[in-house]
Write a protein that holds these residues in place. Sequence first.
Motif, PDB file in Angstrom:
ATOM      1  N   GLU A 102      51.190 -23.282  17.264  1.00 45.25           N
ATOM      2  CA  GLU A 102      50.928 -24.428  18.141  1.00 45.25           C
ATOM      3  C   GLU A 102      52.244 -25.071  18.569  1.00 45.25           C
ATOM      4  O   GLU A 102      53.278 -24.938  17.909  1.00 45.25           O
ATOM      5  N   GLU A 103      52.205 -25.782  19.699  1.00 49.71           N
ATOM      6  CA  GLU A 103      53.390 -26.456  20.219  1.00 49.71           C
ATOM      7  C   GLU A 103      53.700 -27.693  19.382  1.00 49.71           C
ATOM      8  O   GLU A 103      52.828 -28.242  18.703  1.00 49.71           O
ATOM      9  N   ASN A 104      54.980 -28.117  19.465  1.00 44.02           N
ATOM     10  CA  ASN A 104      55.359 -29.369  18.826  1.00 44.02           C
ATOM     11  C   ASN A 104      54.608 -30.524  19.476  1.00 44.02           C
ATOM     12  O   ASN A 104      54.293 -30.481  20.677  1.00 44.02           O
ATOM     13  N   SER A 105      54.339 -31.552  18.712  1.00 47.95           N
ATOM     14  CA  SER A 105      53.649 -32.729  19.254  1.00 47.95           C
ATOM     15  C   SER A 105      54.406 -33.985  18.858  1.00 47.95           C
ATOM     16  O   SER A 105      54.981 -34.067  17.770  1.00 47.95           O
ATOM     17  N   THR A 106      54.415 -34.951  19.750  1.00 48.25           N
ATOM     18  CA  THR A 106      55.092 -36.224  19.499  1.00 48.25           C
ATOM     19  C   THR A 106      54.158 -37.151  18.739  1.00 48.25           C
ATOM     20  O   THR A 106      53.065 -37.471  19.215  1.00 48.25           O
TER      21      THR A 106
ATOM     22  N   LEU B   8      62.143 -45.276  17.353  1.00 46.95           N
ATOM     23  CA  LEU B   8      61.543 -44.232  16.538  1.00 46.95           C
ATOM     24  C   LEU B   8      61.063 -43.107  17.447  1.00 46.95           C
ATOM     25  O   LEU B   8      60.246 -43.323  18.341  1.00 46.95           O
ATOM     26  N   ASN B   9      61.606 -41.916  17.215  1.00 42.00           N
ATOM     27  CA  ASN B   9      61.171 -40.721  17.945  1.00 42.00           C
ATOM     28  C   ASN B   9      60.813 -39.671  16.909  1.00 42.00           C
ATOM     29  O   ASN B   9      61.679 -39.002  16.351  1.00 42.00           O
ATOM     30  N   ASP B  10      59.542 -39.557  16.623  1.00 37.09           N
ATOM     31  CA  ASP B  10      59.055 -38.684  15.554  1.00 37.09           C
ATOM     32  C   ASP B  10      58.278 -37.520  16.170  1.00 37.09           C
ATOM     33  O   ASP B  10      57.260 -37.725  16.841  1.00 37.09           O
ATOM     34  N   ILE B  11      58.764 -36.319  15.941  1.00 37.79           N
ATOM     35  CA  ILE B  11      58.134 -35.117  16.493  1.00 37.79           C
ATOM     36  C   ILE B  11      57.643 -34.244  15.345  1.00 37.79           C
ATOM     37  O   ILE B  11      58.393 -33.933  14.418  1.00 37.79           O
TER      38      ILE B  11
ATOM     39  N   HIS C  23      52.445 -42.432   8.416  1.00 37.16           N
ATOM     40  CA  HIS C  23      53.173 -41.183   8.592  1.00 37.16           C
ATOM     41  C   HIS C  23      52.660 -40.083   7.664  1.00 37.16           C
ATOM     42  O   HIS C  23      52.639 -38.908   8.035  1.00 37.16           O
ATOM     43  N   ILE C  24      52.225 -40.444   6.483  1.00 34.76           N
ATOM     44  CA  ILE C  24      51.757 -39.449   5.534  1.00 34.76           C
ATOM     45  C   ILE C  24      50.549 -38.708   6.068  1.00 34.76           C
ATOM     46  O   ILE C  24      50.287 -37.559   5.710  1.00 34.76           O
ATOM     47  N   GLU C  25      49.801 -39.331   6.976  1.00 33.40           N
ATOM     48  CA  GLU C  25      48.573 -38.731   7.469  1.00 33.40           C
ATOM     49  C   GLU C  25      48.816 -37.694   8.554  1.00 33.40           C
ATOM     50  O   GLU C  25      47.882 -37.082   9.052  1.00 33.40           O
ATOM     51  N   THR C  26      50.056 -37.500   8.962  1.00 31.54           N
ATOM     52  CA  THR C  26      50.357 -36.517   9.992  1.00 31.54           C
ATOM     53  C   THR C  26      50.836 -35.206   9.385  1.00 31.54           C
ATOM     54  O   THR C  26      51.311 -34.334  10.095  1.00 31.54           O
ATOM     55  N   SER C  27      50.739 -35.080   8.065  1.00 34.47           N
ATOM     56  CA  SER C  27      51.300 -33.904   7.413  1.00 34.47           C
ATOM     57  C   SER C  27      50.417 -32.672   7.555  1.00 34.47           C
ATOM     58  O   SER C  27      50.848 -31.566   7.281  1.00 34.47           O
ATOM     59  N   GLY C  28      49.166 -32.832   7.940  1.00 36.47           N
ATOM     60  CA  GLY C  28      48.281 -31.692   8.089  1.00 36.47           C
ATOM     61  C   GLY C  28      48.500 -30.970   9.402  1.00 36.47           C
ATOM     62  O   GLY C  28      49.318 -31.342  10.233  1.00 36.47           O
ATOM     63  N   VAL C  29      47.724 -29.906   9.598  1.00 32.70           N
ATOM     64  CA  VAL C  29      47.857 -29.113  10.827  1.00 32.70           C
ATOM     65  C   VAL C  29      47.267 -29.852  12.017  1.00 32.70           C
ATOM     66  O   VAL C  29      47.758 -29.741  13.131  1.00 32.70           O
TER      67      VAL C  29
END
Length: 198
Positions: free
Chosen positions: A24-28, A14-17, A113-119
């Motif tokens: 802001e920069e992309n975060s892993t 699993l590689n989720d970015i 995963h749903i909790e990463t949808s915010g900024v």
Amino acid sequence: SKLIAGVDHSFNHLNDIKLGANGEENSTISNQTVNTLGSFLQYELQFSFLKLSAGVRYDNYQITDNELEHAPLNGNVVIPRAKVLFNIFDNLQFRTSYAKGYRTHQIFDKYLHIETSGVRRIIHQNDPNLKQETSDSYSASLIFDNIFGTNMPVQFEFIAEGFYTKLHNPFVNELSDEDEFGNVVYLRQNATSGAMVY
């Protein structure tokens, strides 16, 4: 009687970015691999009115964080199970079973995963003393089926079923306050008491 044995291997990567927002920069979110090697043995014994089944499975798993932020996680688990089917009458059966289960202490899973949808950026961490979650599940059922009528037969089936599951060292998540950079930490730890499902 019948004896069944085998081995299996599963590999997940699993590689989720998470794409950056507001400049802001992309975060892993997660970059991990899960390797599981398992072997199982099951024995079945059947009589005219009774069927017995018992088995055991052994899993060896390794979870690697490819970002090298966390040490690899290794574990071994033995998973027994048993089942009994008793034909009380031709149209009345009683079934009961027991099975052990487990859940490994991964850095990330689909439920978070749903909790990463915010900024804001959520950092997932495991408690240093985290133990794998295990469960003991029991079930029993009574099944009655019969066909009524000859000219226009009607099939009738009645099932009464119950189950009980006891969780040992269940996982819980503790959310920290947001820091000055907008980061929050999700700490996965074991609950102080178990949980029951029935």
